[in-house]
Motif scaffolding. Structure first.
Motif, PDB file in Angstrom:
ATOM      1  N   SER A 302     -11.100  16.668  10.081  1.00 23.61           N
ATOM      2  CA  SER A 302      -9.948  16.739   9.171  1.00 23.61           C
ATOM      3  C   SER A 302      -8.846  17.578   9.801  1.00 23.61           C
ATOM      4  O   SER A 302      -9.100  18.695  10.263  1.00 23.61           O
ATOM      5  CB  SER A 302     -10.361  17.370   7.836  1.00 23.61           C
ATOM      6  OG  SER A 302     -11.272  16.541   7.162  1.00 23.61           O
ATOM      7  N   VAL A 303      -7.644  17.030   9.822  1.00 24.45           N
ATOM      8  CA  VAL A 303      -6.530  17.708  10.479  1.00 24.45           C
ATOM      9  C   VAL A 303      -5.283  17.680   9.598  1.00 24.45           C
ATOM     10  O   VAL A 303      -5.138  16.827   8.719  1.00 24.45           O
ATOM     11  CB  VAL A 303      -6.195  17.037  11.839  1.00 24.45           C
ATOM     12  CG1 VAL A 303      -7.371  17.159  12.806  1.00 24.45           C
ATOM     13  CG2 VAL A 303      -5.811  15.567  11.658  1.00 24.45           C
ATOM     14  N   GLY A 311      -5.239  14.409   7.050  1.00 24.35           N
ATOM     15  CA  GLY A 311      -6.020  13.201   7.267  1.00 24.35           C
ATOM     16  C   GLY A 311      -7.253  13.466   8.101  1.00 24.35           C
ATOM     17  O   GLY A 311      -7.606  14.613   8.384  1.00 24.35           O
ATOM     18  N   VAL A 312      -7.892  12.387   8.494  1.00 28.28           N
ATOM     19  CA  VAL A 312      -9.128  12.448   9.277  1.00 28.28           C
ATOM     20  C   VAL A 312      -8.933  11.634  10.552  1.00 28.28           C
ATOM     21  O   VAL A 312      -8.310  10.561  10.530  1.00 28.28           O
ATOM     22  CB  VAL A 312     -10.313  11.883   8.460  1.00 28.28           C
ATOM     23  CG1 VAL A 312     -11.546  11.701   9.327  1.00 28.28           C
ATOM     24  CG2 VAL A 312     -10.623  12.796   7.284  1.00 28.28           C
ATOM     25  N   VAL A 313      -9.449  12.143  11.661  1.00 30.19           N
ATOM     26  CA  VAL A 313      -9.404  11.398  12.913  1.00 30.19           C
ATOM     27  C   VAL A 313     -10.263  10.145  12.756  1.00 30.19           C
ATOM     28  O   VAL A 313     -11.471  10.237  12.529  1.00 30.19           O
ATOM     29  CB  VAL A 313      -9.903  12.244  14.091  1.00 30.19           C
ATOM     30  CG1 VAL A 313      -9.919  11.414  15.381  1.00 30.19           C
ATOM     31  CG2 VAL A 313      -9.030  13.489  14.268  1.00 30.19           C
ATOM     32  N   LEU A 325      -5.878   8.240  16.392  1.00 27.94           N
ATOM     33  CA  LEU A 325      -5.478   7.523  15.178  1.00 27.94           C
ATOM     34  C   LEU A 325      -5.915   8.361  13.985  1.00 27.94           C
ATOM     35  O   LEU A 325      -7.078   8.762  13.880  1.00 27.94           O
ATOM     36  CB  LEU A 325      -6.163   6.153  15.131  1.00 27.94           C
ATOM     37  CG  LEU A 325      -5.882   5.276  13.904  1.00 27.94           C
ATOM     38  CD1 LEU A 325      -4.437   4.775  13.928  1.00 27.94           C
ATOM     39  CD2 LEU A 325      -6.854   4.096  13.872  1.00 27.94           C
ATOM     40  N   ILE A 326      -4.990   8.646  13.070  1.00 31.04           N
ATOM     41  CA  ILE A 326      -5.278   9.501  11.914  1.00 31.04           C
ATOM     42  C   ILE A 326      -5.208   8.692  10.625  1.00 31.04           C
ATOM     43  O   ILE A 326      -4.221   7.981  10.374  1.00 31.04           O
ATOM     44  CB  ILE A 326      -4.266  10.672  11.811  1.00 31.04           C
ATOM     45  CG1 ILE A 326      -4.228  11.468  13.115  1.00 31.04           C
ATOM     46  CG2 ILE A 326      -4.615  11.571  10.619  1.00 31.04           C
ATOM     47  CD1 ILE A 326      -5.515  12.147  13.483  1.00 31.04           C
ATOM     48  N   ARG A 327      -6.243   8.772   9.809  1.00 30.80           N
ATOM     49  CA  ARG A 327      -6.198   8.184   8.467  1.00 30.80           C
ATOM     50  C   ARG A 327      -5.712   9.259   7.500  1.00 30.80           C
ATOM     51  O   ARG A 327      -6.393  10.262   7.268  1.00 30.80           O
ATOM     52  CB  ARG A 327      -7.572   7.688   8.034  1.00 30.80           C
ATOM     53  CG  ARG A 327      -7.559   7.065   6.623  1.00 30.80           C
ATOM     54  CD  ARG A 327      -8.852   6.374   6.296  1.00 30.80           C
ATOM     55  NE  ARG A 327      -9.090   5.272   7.231  1.00 30.80           N
ATOM     56  CZ  ARG A 327     -10.218   4.554   7.245  1.00 30.80           C
ATOM     57  NH1 ARG A 327     -11.194   4.832   6.392  1.00 30.80           N
ATOM     58  NH2 ARG A 327     -10.356   3.566   8.113  1.00 30.80           N
ATOM     59  N   GLY A 355      -2.991  21.669  12.614  1.00 33.99           N
ATOM     60  CA  GLY A 355      -4.086  22.479  12.092  1.00 33.99           C
ATOM     61  C   GLY A 355      -5.365  21.677  11.976  1.00 33.99           C
ATOM     62  O   GLY A 355      -5.340  20.444  11.935  1.00 33.99           O
ATOM     63  N   VAL A 356      -6.477  22.396  11.963  1.00 32.94           N
ATOM     64  CA  VAL A 356      -7.794  21.785  11.822  1.00 32.94           C
ATOM     65  C   VAL A 356      -8.516  22.441  10.659  1.00 32.94           C
ATOM     66  O   VAL A 356      -8.544  23.671  10.555  1.00 32.94           O
ATOM     67  CB  VAL A 356      -8.630  21.950  13.114  1.00 32.94           C
ATOM     68  CG1 VAL A 356     -10.052  21.465  12.910  1.00 32.94           C
ATOM     69  CG2 VAL A 356      -7.982  21.190  14.263  1.00 32.94           C
ATOM     70  N   GLU A 357      -9.084  21.631   9.780  1.00 33.05           N
ATOM     71  CA  GLU A 357      -9.767  22.144   8.604  1.00 33.05           C
ATOM     72  C   GLU A 357     -10.902  23.089   8.987  1.00 33.05           C
ATOM     73  O   GLU A 357     -11.706  22.789   9.859  1.00 33.05           O
ATOM     74  CB  GLU A 357     -10.349  20.981   7.792  1.00 33.05           C
ATOM     75  CG  GLU A 357     -11.004  21.404   6.488  1.00 33.05           C
ATOM     76  CD  GLU A 357     -11.558  20.209   5.737  1.00 33.05           C
ATOM     77  OE1 GLU A 357     -11.032  19.895   4.654  1.00 33.05           O
ATOM     78  OE2 GLU A 357     -12.516  19.594   6.242  1.00 33.05           O
TER      79      GLU A 357
END
Length: 373
Positions: A302-303, A311-313, A325-327, A355-357
């Motif tokens: 998650s970023v 979103g999520v990679v 690619l980010i969702r 940022g990274v969760e």
């Protein structure tokens, strides 16, 4: 599937991938529903991130570098051969193992060769702790990807692959109470640990089926181009190229693998730490090749984007792994989207990952402490 930091786990979440022990045994199976007790146990084991099944990301597949059967057989063989060395003095006759490990190498090379564009993906995100057998396999696989990217021949890949697989075999000659000490090593203990490079060379140099260059990998993988390494303080061109690649893979795996006393870094953090040694510990051209081969943001992570969206990679672009690619799951106001959409960072060049969760900060050069892998 998504990758969730241990501190953000909630009871009721379901595991997306198995959790393994340091012995390679399954601690928790896929689809297990987490409870407060299980989450606490994972924290106690030092697990930093786990894969969770999630309705919004259920179609996101986390790629594996090796087939599960290849990995299982390789670990069984590595463990058997390493344990056969334990307690033996290097001057004694050593059982032949070159043929058995060459078979392991062939299987690994087939798996890597079957991928259209092999990349370095994390292999132990869901394991509970660092261990010698998994580390040896990981370093071998990472090094082979770098070898393929460097255009090595099949013979060269076998040489560097066996060197990487066996780079730490000298540790079988180190007393377990020192080798597995959970706290910081004393100076005297560190000197003892350093002897694993010469022990490894002695074991391998006359072993049938093991190329002499592979033995040199065991000897030189802790040498550094500024002469600060060991055992001989070699510099730059005095160090074989194979050993330089293995040094990078070795340090990277040590930083990205969980330990009871130290949570793993994420790939982008580990690469940042490696870059603090550019031109001193590692060659810049090699670091650049390494960076281009690493999926620095794992699939499922998650970023936060520079647009404020979260979103999520969803996938890694093999030619531009730093721009996945980010969702997008949440808008800039933090509202969950009813219809998620995807942004391809390899083309949307104005959008950045900011940022990274689960991370409060990123590593600095100060965090590049002496790390005995």
């Amino acid at each position: 599937m998504r990758l969730v930091h241990i501190n953000l786990l909630q009871p009721g979440m379901k595991l997306g991938k198995r959790i393994y022990s340091e012995e390679g045994l399954v601690l928790l199976s896929e689809d297990v529903e987490l409870t407060s007790r299980l989450i606490g146990r994972l924290k106690d084991l030092g697990v930093g991130y786990v894969y969770i099944k999630d309705a919004a990301t259920e179609d996101i597949i986390v790629p594996e570098m090796l087939q599960e059967e290849t990995r299982r057989k390789a670990l069984v063989e590595i463990k058997q051969q390493f344990q056969s060395m334990s307690g033996l003095k290097t001057k004694n006759r050593i059982p032949h193992f070159g043929k058995a490990l060459s078979g392991v190498m062939n299987a690994i090379l087939e798996d890597i060769g079957s991928q259209k564009e092999a990349m370095i993906m994390l292999m132990d995100m869901n394991s509970s702790d660092f261990d010698l057998y998994n580390h040896s396999l990981n370093v071998c696989v990472y090094t082979l990807v770098l070898g393929v990217a460097s255009g090595y021949t099949r013979q060269q890949l076998m040489e560097i692959g066996l060197g990487a697989l066996l780079h730490d075999i000298g540790k079988t000659q180190i007393a377990p109470e020192i080798l597995h000490k959970p706290s910081r090593l004393s100076d005297e203990e560190f000197k003892i640990i350093q002897q694993h490079t010469t022990y490894g060379h002695r074991i391998l140099k006359d072993e049938p089926g093991i190329p002499l260059l592979s033995a040199h990998c065991a000897l030189q993988h802790h040498e550094r181009i500024d002469g600060s390494g060991y055992p001989f303080g070699l510099k730059d061109k005095e160090i074989h190229e194979y050993a330089k690649w293995i040094a990078l893979a070795d340090s990277y795996d040590a930083m990205t693998t969980n330990r009871v006393y130290k949570q793993a870094l994420l790939p982008h953090q580990a690469v940042e730490v490696l870059y603090t040694g550019s031109g001193t510990l590692y060659e810049q051209r090699m670091l650049e090749r390494f960076r281009d081969c690493v999926a620095i943001y794992p699939v499922g992570l998650s970023v936060t984007l520079s647009t404020g969206e979260v979103g999520v990679v969803a996938a890694i672009h093999p030619r531009v792994p730093q721009r996945p690619l980010i969702r997008v799951l949440k808008d800039a106001d933090g509202q969950t989207l009813s219809s998620p959409y995807e942004i391809n960072l390899s083309t949307a060049l104005s959008v950045m990952i900011t940022g990274v969760e689960g991370l409060e900060d990123t590593p600095s050069s100060a965090q590049s402490e002496r790390l005995e892998s």
